[in-house]
Motif scaffolding. Sequence first.
Motif, short mmCIF file in Angstrom:
data_model
loop_
_atom_site.label_atom_id
_atom_site.label_comp_id
_atom_site.label_asym_id
_atom_site.label_seq_id
_atom_site.Cartn_x
_atom_site.Cartn_y
_atom_site.Cartn_z
N VAL A 139 0.92 -8.42 -7.88
CA VAL A 139 -0.47 -8.47 -7.44
C VAL A 139 -0.75 -7.27 -6.53
O VAL A 139 0.08 -6.91 -5.70
CB VAL A 139 -0.77 -9.80 -6.69
N GLY A 140 -1.88 -6.64 -6.71
CA GLY A 140 -2.22 -5.49 -5.88
C GLY A 140 -2.63 -5.88 -4.48
O GLY A 140 -3.19 -6.96 -4.26
N SER A 141 -2.33 -5.00 -3.53
CA SER A 141 -2.70 -5.24 -2.13
C SER A 141 -3.29 -3.97 -1.54
O SER A 141 -2.84 -2.85 -1.86
CB SER A 141 -1.47 -5.66 -1.30
N GLU A 142 -4.27 -4.12 -0.68
CA GLU A 142 -4.91 -2.96 -0.07
C GLU A 142 -3.90 -2.16 0.75
O GLU A 142 -2.99 -2.72 1.35
CB GLU A 142 -6.10 -3.38 0.81
N ASN A 143 -4.08 -0.87 0.73
CA ASN A 143 -3.22 0.08 1.43
C ASN A 143 -1.78 0.10 0.90
O ASN A 143 -0.88 0.61 1.55
CB ASN A 143 -3.20 -0.19 2.95
N MET A 144 -1.58 -0.47 -0.30
CA MET A 144 -0.24 -0.47 -0.91
C MET A 144 -0.33 -0.05 -2.38
O MET A 144 0.54 -0.39 -3.18
CB MET A 144 0.40 -1.86 -0.81
N ALA A 145 -1.36 0.69 -2.74
CA ALA A 145 -1.60 1.00 -4.15
C ALA A 145 -0.42 1.73 -4.78
O ALA A 145 0.00 1.41 -5.90
CB ALA A 145 -2.87 1.84 -4.29
N GLY A 146 0.12 2.72 -4.08
CA GLY A 146 1.23 3.49 -4.64
C GLY A 146 2.48 2.64 -4.82
O GLY A 146 3.12 2.66 -5.87
N TYR A 147 2.82 1.88 -3.78
CA TYR A 147 4.01 1.02 -3.85
C TYR A 147 3.84 -0.04 -4.94
O TYR A 147 4.74 -0.27 -5.74
CB TYR A 147 4.25 0.37 -2.50
N CYS A 148 2.67 -0.68 -4.97
CA CYS A 148 2.41 -1.67 -6.02
C CYS A 148 2.55 -1.05 -7.40
O CYS A 148 3.14 -1.66 -8.31
CB CYS A 148 1.02 -2.27 -5.85
N ALA A 149 2.02 0.14 -7.57
CA ALA A 149 2.08 0.81 -8.88
C ALA A 149 3.53 1.01 -9.31
O ALA A 149 3.88 0.80 -10.48
CB ALA A 149 1.35 2.14 -8.82
N THR A 150 4.39 1.41 -8.37
CA THR A 150 5.79 1.63 -8.75
C THR A 150 6.48 0.33 -9.12
O THR A 150 7.28 0.27 -10.07
CB THR A 150 6.60 2.31 -7.62
#
Length: 231
Positions: A139-150
């Motif tokens: 699940v995506g989280s704000e201010n974590m877009a790059g980490y979530c994408a990986t």
Amino acid sequence: MDLTGKIVILTGVSKGIGRATAEALLAKGAIVAGWGRTAPEGLEHERFQFIECDVRSEVSVQEAYVNTHREVGEQVHVLINNAGVGIMGPVDGFAGDDWRTMFDTNVHGTFYCCRAVLPQMKKQQLGHIINVASLAGTVGSENMAGYCATKFAVRGFSEALFKEVRHDGIKVTCLSPGSVETNFTGATPGAVPNPHKLQAQDVAAAIVHALETPAGVLISEVEMRPLQPKK
């Protein structure tokens, strides 16, 4: 799998989940080749061999694999892709170098290491790869877009890989922990375990559990959460 005498390659071994997993595997009788940029302080064992490796570098992974063969033997029964990095921040203020560092470590490093061990595992018709992802990959989280994408990428890669190699006798497990009390975010774990977070030893125990399943059983994906998260 009975882990006694089995050869395990474990990335990100210096601290946190990697260090705890190395100790858990050694307690089970495994031979551990710990890959990392720095050696785990104070971890000395007759069945532990530190191998210097930066998983962001394709050449470094290839060299580490050759060095592992020389130091611990040709067979590879287990690969645990644990090395990872998380850098947080808003997309419009995010540095390109930080974005690339996360993908180079979390995604490309996982690919390089899997590609290195697969020929030997296929030859053996036996092996188990565990990729450590995150609930941030669900699940995506704000201010974590790059980490979530990986971590979304690691989960997708793991699912595709398990379907690709299962008929070669190779298991692939994707492990997605929630909040873990480690040095990962830059904070130092407290002397008393935080009851609202998973401990590194908890994740290590889950890894061992997945590895010890019977030969005909595959745990393809695991999600872990603290039972009582902080409100």
